[in-house]
Design a protein around this motif. Sequence first.
Motif, PDB file in Angstrom:
ATOM      1  N   ARG A 238       0.829  -1.209   0.000  1.00  0.00           N
ATOM      2  CA  ARG A 238       0.000   0.000   0.000  1.00  0.00           C
ATOM      3  C   ARG A 238       0.861   1.257   0.000  1.00  0.00           C
ATOM      4  O   ARG A 238       0.577   2.220  -0.701  1.00  0.00           O
ATOM      5  CB  ARG A 238      -0.896  -0.003   1.242  1.00  0.00           C
ATOM      6  CG  ARG A 238      -2.354   0.096   0.872  1.00  0.00           C
ATOM      7  CD  ARG A 238      -3.262   0.100   2.062  1.00  0.00           C
ATOM      8  NE  ARG A 238      -4.300   1.070   1.736  1.00  0.00           N
ATOM      9  CZ  ARG A 238      -4.928   1.816   2.584  1.00  0.00           C
ATOM     10  NH1 ARG A 238      -4.685   1.720   3.854  1.00  0.00           N
ATOM     11  NH2 ARG A 238      -5.839   2.657   2.192  1.00  0.00           N
ATOM     12  N   PHE A 239       1.959   1.244   0.781  1.00  0.00           N
ATOM     13  CA  PHE A 239       2.882   2.379   0.783  1.00  0.00           C
ATOM     14  C   PHE A 239       3.470   2.586  -0.616  1.00  0.00           C
ATOM     15  O   PHE A 239       3.558   3.707  -1.101  1.00  0.00           O
ATOM     16  CB  PHE A 239       4.016   2.169   1.795  1.00  0.00           C
ATOM     17  CG  PHE A 239       3.694   2.661   3.171  1.00  0.00           C
ATOM     18  CD1 PHE A 239       3.890   3.990   3.508  1.00  0.00           C
ATOM     19  CD2 PHE A 239       3.207   1.793   4.133  1.00  0.00           C
ATOM     20  CE1 PHE A 239       3.599   4.447   4.786  1.00  0.00           C
ATOM     21  CE2 PHE A 239       2.913   2.242   5.410  1.00  0.00           C
ATOM     22  CZ  PHE A 239       3.108   3.572   5.737  1.00  0.00           C
ATOM     23  N   ILE A 240       3.864   1.499  -1.248  1.00  0.00           N
ATOM     24  CA  ILE A 240       4.442   1.591  -2.594  1.00  0.00           C
ATOM     25  C   ILE A 240       3.412   2.133  -3.573  1.00  0.00           C
ATOM     26  O   ILE A 240       3.686   3.053  -4.337  1.00  0.00           O
ATOM     27  CB  ILE A 240       4.977   0.213  -3.048  1.00  0.00           C
ATOM     28  CG1 ILE A 240       6.190  -0.162  -2.206  1.00  0.00           C
ATOM     29  CG2 ILE A 240       5.311   0.219  -4.531  1.00  0.00           C
ATOM     30  CD1 ILE A 240       6.634  -1.599  -2.353  1.00  0.00           C
ATOM     31  N   ARG A 241       2.224   1.561  -3.557  1.00  0.00           N
ATOM     32  CA  ARG A 241       1.165   1.968  -4.482  1.00  0.00           C
ATOM     33  C   ARG A 241       0.847   3.457  -4.356  1.00  0.00           C
ATOM     34  O   ARG A 241       0.794   4.183  -5.340  1.00  0.00           O
ATOM     35  CB  ARG A 241      -0.091   1.120  -4.205  1.00  0.00           C
ATOM     36  CG  ARG A 241      -1.302   1.521  -4.985  1.00  0.00           C
ATOM     37  CD  ARG A 241      -1.278   0.954  -6.350  1.00  0.00           C
ATOM     38  NE  ARG A 241      -2.506   1.311  -7.049  1.00  0.00           N
ATOM     39  CZ  ARG A 241      -2.653   1.226  -8.334  1.00  0.00           C
ATOM     40  NH1 ARG A 241      -1.691   0.766  -9.070  1.00  0.00           N
ATOM     41  NH2 ARG A 241      -3.776   1.583  -8.897  1.00  0.00           N
ATOM     42  N   HIS A 242       0.665   3.906  -3.124  1.00  0.00           N
ATOM     43  CA  HIS A 242       0.306   5.312  -2.909  1.00  0.00           C
ATOM     44  C   HIS A 242       1.499   6.230  -3.161  1.00  0.00           C
ATOM     45  O   HIS A 242       1.317   7.354  -3.621  1.00  0.00           O
ATOM     46  CB  HIS A 242      -0.280   5.512  -1.516  1.00  0.00           C
ATOM     47  CG  HIS A 242      -1.662   4.980  -1.402  1.00  0.00           C
ATOM     48  ND1 HIS A 242      -2.767   5.783  -1.447  1.00  0.00           N
ATOM     49  CD2 HIS A 242      -2.127   3.708  -1.279  1.00  0.00           C
ATOM     50  CE1 HIS A 242      -3.865   5.039  -1.348  1.00  0.00           C
ATOM     51  NE2 HIS A 242      -3.487   3.776  -1.244  1.00  0.00           N
ATOM     52  N   GLY A 243       2.699   5.749  -2.877  1.00  0.00           N
ATOM     53  CA  GLY A 243       3.895   6.553  -3.110  1.00  0.00           C
ATOM     54  C   GLY A 243       4.169   6.802  -4.582  1.00  0.00           C
ATOM     55  O   GLY A 243       4.828   7.782  -4.949  1.00  0.00           O
ATOM     56  N   LEU A 244       3.679   5.925  -5.441  1.00  0.00           N
ATOM     57  CA  LEU A 244       3.890   6.081  -6.881  1.00  0.00           C
ATOM     58  C   LEU A 244       3.017   7.173  -7.485  1.00  0.00           C
ATOM     59  O   LEU A 244       3.293   7.641  -8.588  1.00  0.00           O
ATOM     60  CB  LEU A 244       3.616   4.755  -7.600  1.00  0.00           C
ATOM     61  CG  LEU A 244       4.614   3.634  -7.323  1.00  0.00           C
ATOM     62  CD1 LEU A 244       4.153   2.340  -7.974  1.00  0.00           C
ATOM     63  CD2 LEU A 244       6.005   4.021  -7.806  1.00  0.00           C
ATOM     64  N   PHE A 245       1.970   7.576  -6.796  1.00  0.00           N
ATOM     65  CA  PHE A 245       1.061   8.590  -7.313  1.00  0.00           C
ATOM     66  C   PHE A 245       1.455   9.961  -6.771  1.00  0.00           C
ATOM     67  O   PHE A 245       1.771  10.102  -5.592  1.00  0.00           O
ATOM     68  CB  PHE A 245      -0.392   8.262  -6.944  1.00  0.00           C
ATOM     69  CG  PHE A 245      -0.993   7.218  -7.831  1.00  0.00           C
ATOM     70  CD1 PHE A 245      -1.773   7.575  -8.919  1.00  0.00           C
ATOM     71  CD2 PHE A 245      -0.754   5.880  -7.599  1.00  0.00           C
ATOM     72  CE1 PHE A 245      -2.315   6.611  -9.750  1.00  0.00           C
ATOM     73  CE2 PHE A 245      -1.289   4.903  -8.424  1.00  0.00           C
ATOM     74  CZ  PHE A 245      -2.069   5.266  -9.501  1.00  0.00           C
ATOM     75  N   SER A 246       1.424  10.950  -7.643  1.00  0.00           N
ATOM     76  CA  SER A 246       1.841  12.298  -7.256  1.00  0.00           C
ATOM     77  C   SER A 246       0.893  13.328  -7.872  1.00  0.00           C
ATOM     78  O   SER A 246      -0.055  12.979  -8.579  1.00  0.00           O
ATOM     79  CB  SER A 246       3.257  12.552  -7.775  1.00  0.00           C
ATOM     80  OG  SER A 246       3.256  12.596  -9.195  1.00  0.00           O
ATOM     81  N   GLY A 247       1.219  14.584  -7.638  1.00  0.00           N
ATOM     82  CA  GLY A 247       0.438  15.668  -8.216  1.00  0.00           C
ATOM     83  C   GLY A 247       0.405  15.605  -9.735  1.00  0.00           C
ATOM     84  O   GLY A 247      -0.575  16.016 -10.365  1.00  0.00           O
ATOM     85  N   ARG A 248       1.458  15.079 -10.336  1.00  0.00           N
ATOM     86  CA  ARG A 248       1.497  14.927 -11.797  1.00  0.00           C
ATOM     87  C   ARG A 248       0.364  14.021 -12.266  1.00  0.00           C
ATOM     88  O   ARG A 248      -0.292  14.292 -13.269  1.00  0.00           O
ATOM     89  CB  ARG A 248       2.850  14.341 -12.200  1.00  0.00           C
ATOM     90  CG  ARG A 248       3.030  14.088 -13.664  1.00  0.00           C
ATOM     91  CD  ARG A 248       4.462  13.631 -13.984  1.00  0.00           C
ATOM     92  NE  ARG A 248       4.944  12.579 -13.113  1.00  0.00           N
ATOM     93  CZ  ARG A 248       4.798  11.275 -13.367  1.00  0.00           C
ATOM     94  NH1 ARG A 248       4.200  10.875 -14.459  1.00  0.00           N
ATOM     95  NH2 ARG A 248       5.272  10.376 -12.539  1.00  0.00           N
ATOM     96  N   HIS A 249       0.101  12.951 -11.517  1.00  0.00           N
ATOM     97  CA  HIS A 249      -0.994  12.035 -11.863  1.00  0.00           C
ATOM     98  C   HIS A 249      -2.356  12.724 -11.727  1.00  0.00           C
ATOM     99  O   HIS A 249      -3.251  12.503 -12.529  1.00  0.00           O
ATOM    100  CB  HIS A 249      -0.946  10.778 -10.989  1.00  0.00           C
ATOM    101  CG  HIS A 249       0.241   9.931 -11.257  1.00  0.00           C
ATOM    102  ND1 HIS A 249       1.409  10.063 -10.542  1.00  0.00           N
ATOM    103  CD2 HIS A 249       0.460   8.959 -12.176  1.00  0.00           C
ATOM    104  CE1 HIS A 249       2.292   9.201 -10.998  1.00  0.00           C
ATOM    105  NE2 HIS A 249       1.749   8.510 -11.998  1.00  0.00           N
ATOM    106  N   VAL A 250      -2.478  13.542 -10.699  1.00  0.00           N
ATOM    107  CA  VAL A 250      -3.736  14.261 -10.488  1.00  0.00           C
ATOM    108  C   VAL A 250      -3.964  15.244 -11.635  1.00  0.00           C
ATOM    109  O   VAL A 250      -5.059  15.324 -12.191  1.00  0.00           O
ATOM    110  CB  VAL A 250      -3.749  14.995  -9.126  1.00  0.00           C
ATOM    111  CG1 VAL A 250      -5.012  15.825  -8.967  1.00  0.00           C
ATOM    112  CG2 VAL A 250      -3.625  14.000  -7.980  1.00  0.00           C
ATOM    113  N   ARG A 251      -2.912  15.976 -12.016  1.00  0.00           N
ATOM    114  CA  ARG A 251      -3.049  16.948 -13.116  1.00  0.00           C
ATOM    115  C   ARG A 251      -3.296  16.249 -14.447  1.00  0.00           C
ATOM    116  O   ARG A 251      -3.980  16.795 -15.314  1.00  0.00           O
ATOM    117  CB  ARG A 251      -1.819  17.842 -13.185  1.00  0.00           C
ATOM    118  CG  ARG A 251      -1.787  18.889 -12.064  1.00  0.00           C
ATOM    119  CD  ARG A 251      -0.621  19.848 -12.189  1.00  0.00           C
ATOM    120  NE  ARG A 251       0.683  19.198 -12.149  1.00  0.00           N
ATOM    121  CZ  ARG A 251       1.290  18.769 -11.044  1.00  0.00           C
ATOM    122  NH1 ARG A 251       0.691  18.934  -9.869  1.00  0.00           N
ATOM    123  NH2 ARG A 251       2.473  18.204 -11.093  1.00  0.00           N
TER     124      ARG A 251
END
Length: 177
Positions: A14-27
């Motif tokens: 779960r830490f890995i999965r969530h750590g891979l997502f950033s503001g770039r993914h949101v934009r």
Amino acid sequence: MPGSIGPQTPRPWRFIRHGLFSGRHVRRAIDDAAMKRLQSLVRESETQHSGEIRIVVEAGLPNSYLWKRLSARDRAITLFGKLRVWDTEHNNGVLIYLLLAERRIEIIADRGLDRRVSIIEWHNLLGDMRAEFAAGRFEQGLAAAVAAVGGLLRQHFPLAPGEANPNELPDAPLRLG
């Protein structure tokens, strides 16, 4: 949702999965043009009822949530309070929360609306949007959420002829991550 990662997933993954997502993914999921379109949808919806709608799109859960094995729903409830969605005159604010790391949507409604809508209606509303999110059509899924929540607010909190809904919360979606 099948295939989603939730609290039952081992903590390191779960830490890995969530750590891979950033503001770039949101934009990338909700670009500036989509933000403006969603803001317009919220603004238009709020001219038809006395409720308030907030949209939040977040890349991944904060590490503190992952460490405590908290869920997207827990995060949505926290944001509901922090963003003061509960602080509307008729207790009819609604938060639409999208967590990209898990492709989870949560809808948190204040007590004024929640007590008038059955759990089955909420589940049906969410079920209609899951296909959009599963396919990566985030703007379309959020637009459907605004339309569905707006429909419930029109049904339970309609404006009287000539009445205006004072804007109690920002209409612009919020991107976190």
